[in-house]
Design an enzyme around this catalytic site. Structure first.
Site, mmCIF file in Angstrom:
data_model
loop_
_atom_site.group_PDB
_atom_site.id
_atom_site.type_symbol
_atom_site.label_atom_id
_atom_site.label_comp_id
_atom_site.label_asym_id
_atom_site.label_seq_id
_atom_site.Cartn_x
_atom_site.Cartn_y
_atom_site.Cartn_z
ATOM 1 N N ARG A 179 0.824 -1.219 0.000
ATOM 2 C CA ARG A 179 0.000 0.000 0.000
ATOM 3 C C ARG A 179 0.858 1.268 0.000
ATOM 4 O O ARG A 179 0.529 2.261 0.632
ATOM 5 C CB ARG A 179 -0.968 0.007 1.183
ATOM 6 C CG ARG A 179 -1.931 -1.158 1.223
ATOM 7 C CD ARG A 179 -2.843 -1.192 0.000
ATOM 8 N NE ARG A 179 -3.705 -2.380 0.033
ATOM 9 C CZ ARG A 179 -3.398 -3.535 -0.560
ATOM 10 N NH1 ARG A 179 -2.275 -3.679 -1.248
ATOM 11 N NH2 ARG A 179 -4.219 -4.559 -0.484
ATOM 12 N N SER A 230 -11.406 -0.907 2.894
ATOM 13 C CA SER A 230 -10.668 -1.204 4.130
ATOM 14 C C SER A 230 -10.255 0.101 4.790
ATOM 15 O O SER A 230 -9.579 0.935 4.173
ATOM 16 C CB SER A 230 -9.436 -2.049 3.817
ATOM 17 O OG SER A 230 -9.812 -3.303 3.295
ATOM 18 N N GLU A 300 -5.964 3.664 6.276
ATOM 19 C CA GLU A 300 -5.762 3.566 4.839
ATOM 20 C C GLU A 300 -6.563 4.674 4.135
ATOM 21 O O GLU A 300 -6.195 5.131 3.069
ATOM 22 C CB GLU A 300 -6.213 2.200 4.329
ATOM 23 C CG GLU A 300 -5.847 1.916 2.888
ATOM 24 C CD GLU A 300 -6.009 0.446 2.510
ATOM 25 O OE1 GLU A 300 -6.739 0.175 1.561
ATOM 26 O OE2 GLU A 300 -5.415 -0.408 3.201
#
Length: 305
Positions: A179, A230, A300
């Site tokens: 990520r 998420s 996130e």
């Protein structure tokens, strides 16, 4: 004259055919369905228009923010005093010059890119079919799912660095990790397009794999509610959803925001959530998980101001 009044005049003169709107509700353009108005929103149709727009916006102090599908961001209820550049018109996907290569513009959805590859008999993007974001955002954060991530198939990325100009970086130069990419540390940079190197495959087999992954996603995720996917990154050695569930936080609610009872990794908008509800709930999740497990959860979702 304010920056937006000057920008109004400039766009009318230099980009008269580009869609350009005033005081646009951001909730219309984010998967959370939350957010007040952007002072101005522009919809460039090409990399050239986007480069011109970013340059002029920076000169005027408009603090340009480039928005793709709005699937990993949260805007404040009072809106933002800045120019939001929406890339929805920059959505072209085509075959590249190299064998088994496709090129996708930053505003193309990853789902559409995966379908294009499938129809062309190219395998490697099946995991991306259910990811709701755009190519620009996906490349920036090295989006992934079900064991796949974009870093595995990216060949090169063409990026606007406002202080340097347009550069094309190969996959090694992008410094991909979980990520994360070089661009995560360079928020002023803008992905214009990316090239993907795939593998030949049978369209019907690729389609079957995509359908299987989508069925798994629908069965396990609360897709019936607005969310940003998420909410937290996966901590090393753990899964965020498992930690949140372990702490008994499924169903925890602040205002209209709730930890999904279907998947603890999702904070959902039950229909009336404010930005403050979501950020307060995220903070409470972090506090309780840290207190009970010692693990610090990193968001996130990006909160834009």
């Amino acid at each position: 004259m304010s920056w937006y009044e000057e920008l109004d005049v400039w766009t009318a003169d230099y980009l008269p055919d580009m869609a350009y709107e005033k005081d646009v509700p951001l909730r219309r353009y984010t998967s959370f369905r939350i957010g007040g108005a952007a002072r101005r929103m522009a919809f460039p149709r090409s990399g050239e228009e986007l480069v011109l727009l970013v340059s002029r916006a920076l000169e005027l102090g408009a603090r340009p923010f480039v928005l793709g599908n709005g699937t990993n961001v949260l805007f404040p209820d009072e809106g933002v005093e800045r120019l939001v550049i929406n890339t929805r018109e920059m959505n072209r996907v085509c075959r590249g010059e190299n064998e088994n290569e496709i090129i996708a513009e930053c505003g193309a959805s990853m789902a559409n890119m995966a379908v294009f590859a499938q129809k062309e008999g190219l395998s490697g993007l099946e995991f991306a079919h259910g990811i709701p974001g755009s190519v620009g955002g996906g490349v920036t954060m090295n989006a992934g799912a079900y064991g796949g991530e974009l870093a595995q198939v990216i060949e090169s990325v063409t990026v606007l660095f406002p202080d340097e100009g347009v550069r094309t970086l190969n996959a090694g130069e992008m410094a991909f990790s979980y990520r994360h990419s070089l661009l995560t540390e360079r928020p002023e940079a803008v992905v214009l397009r990316a090239a993907f190197r795939l593998q030949p495959g049978k369209p019907e087999e690729i389609r079957k794999k995509m359908d299987e992954l989508m069925a798994r996603r629908k069965a396990s995720q609360p897709l019936e509610y607005p969310s940003a996917g998420s909410t937290f990154k996966r901590p090393e050695g753990y899964y965020a959803a498992a930690l949140i569930d372990q702490c008994g936080l499924k169903g925890l609610t602040v205002g209209g925001a709730q930890v999904s009872e279907k998947h603890a990794g999702f904070v959902i908008n039950r229909g009336s959530a404010a930005c403050a509800d979501v950020t307060a709930l995220m903070a409470e999740i972090q506090r309780r998980v840290k207190a009970q497990t010692g693990v610090e959860l990193e968001p996130e979702v990006r909160v834009i101001k």
